[in-house]
Design a protein around this motif. Structure first.
Motif, PDB file in Angstrom:
ATOM      1  N   LEU A  22      47.288  61.785 116.861  1.00  0.00           N
ATOM      2  CA  LEU A  22      48.015  60.575 117.232  1.00  0.00           C
ATOM      3  C   LEU A  22      49.517  60.819 117.277  1.00  0.00           C
ATOM      4  N   GLU A  23      50.031  61.576 116.310  1.00  0.00           N
ATOM      5  CA  GLU A  23      51.461  61.887 116.240  1.00  0.00           C
ATOM      6  C   GLU A  23      51.622  63.303 115.712  1.00  0.00           C
ATOM      7  N   GLY A  24      52.684  63.954 116.127  1.00  0.00           N
ATOM      8  CA  GLY A  24      52.973  65.294 115.642  1.00  0.00           C
ATOM      9  C   GLY A  24      52.165  66.345 116.369  1.00  0.00           C
ATOM     10  N   SER A  25      51.907  67.434 115.667  1.00  0.00           N
ATOM     11  CA  SER A  25      51.160  68.529 116.269  1.00  0.00           C
ATOM     12  C   SER A  25      50.309  69.212 115.207  1.00  0.00           C
ATOM     13  N   VAL A  26      49.310  69.937 115.693  1.00  0.00           N
ATOM     14  CA  VAL A  26      48.403  70.646 114.800  1.00  0.00           C
ATOM     15  C   VAL A  26      48.136  72.033 115.381  1.00  0.00           C
ATOM     16  N   GLU A  27      47.965  72.989 114.500  1.00  0.00           N
ATOM     17  CA  GLU A  27      47.497  74.307 114.907  1.00  0.00           C
ATOM     18  C   GLU A  27      46.050  74.432 114.458  1.00  0.00           C
ATOM     19  N   VAL A  28      45.208  74.864 115.353  1.00  0.00           N
ATOM     20  CA  VAL A  28      43.790  75.080 115.065  1.00  0.00           C
ATOM     21  C   VAL A  28      43.531  76.570 115.254  1.00  0.00           C
ATOM     22  N   ASP A  29      43.252  77.252 114.160  1.00  0.00           N
ATOM     23  CA  ASP A  29      43.065  78.707 114.200  1.00  0.00           C
ATOM     24  C   ASP A  29      44.195  79.404 114.948  1.00  0.00           C
ATOM     25  N   GLY A  30      45.437  78.949 114.684  1.00  0.00           N
ATOM     26  CA  GLY A  30      46.614  79.598 115.259  1.00  0.00           C
ATOM     27  C   GLY A  30      47.051  79.112 116.622  1.00  0.00           C
TER      28      GLY A  30
END
Length: 130
Positions: free
Chosen positions: A80-88
């Protein structure tokens, strides 16, 4: 003409749901290997299976190696907001990922912080801080 099928009105989701962290309450949890707590706002959880939905809010510089039990269930993440790293691999706002049983990511992280809507098929192994 525009292909509206991929637009799922995700920009309206936050307005439609309001602020679940304020309205429903949230608690701090540790997840997997993380030593930094995240806020977890459960929307619904089946007491028998652990299946449910929740909102996750993790601070900047947060990372977790997910516990093995996550790989035994499905996991869905919608940022929804920001960012995410999934397995790099880095993903931003409105990212949606579905991971069927046996294909869960091994690691999640966020450099900037993330708020995400999460669906899951069983207990994910979060430990509440008391």
């Amino acid at each position: 003409s525009r292909d509206w099928s991929s637009d799922v009105c995700s920009s309206d989701l936050a307005v439609a749901i309001g602020d679940p962290f304020r309205e429903r309450g949230a608690s701090l949890h540790l997840w997997g290997s993380s030593t930094t707590a995240c806020s977890w706002c459960a929307v619904s959880t089946d007491p028998a299976s652990g299946e449910g939905t929740a909102f996750l809010r993790a601070p900047s510089d947060w990372s977790v190696t997910l516990p093995a039990q996550v790989n035994r269930t499905y996991l869905e993440i919608f940022v929804l907001e920001g960012s995410v790293e999934v397995d790099g691999l880095a993903y931003g706002r409105h990212f949606y990922g579905f991971y069927p049983p046996g294909h869960a990511p091994k690691m999640l992280a966020s450099k900037s912080g993330v708020t995400a809507y999460v669906n899951f098929g069983a207990d994910l192994g979060l430990k509440p801080l008391h």
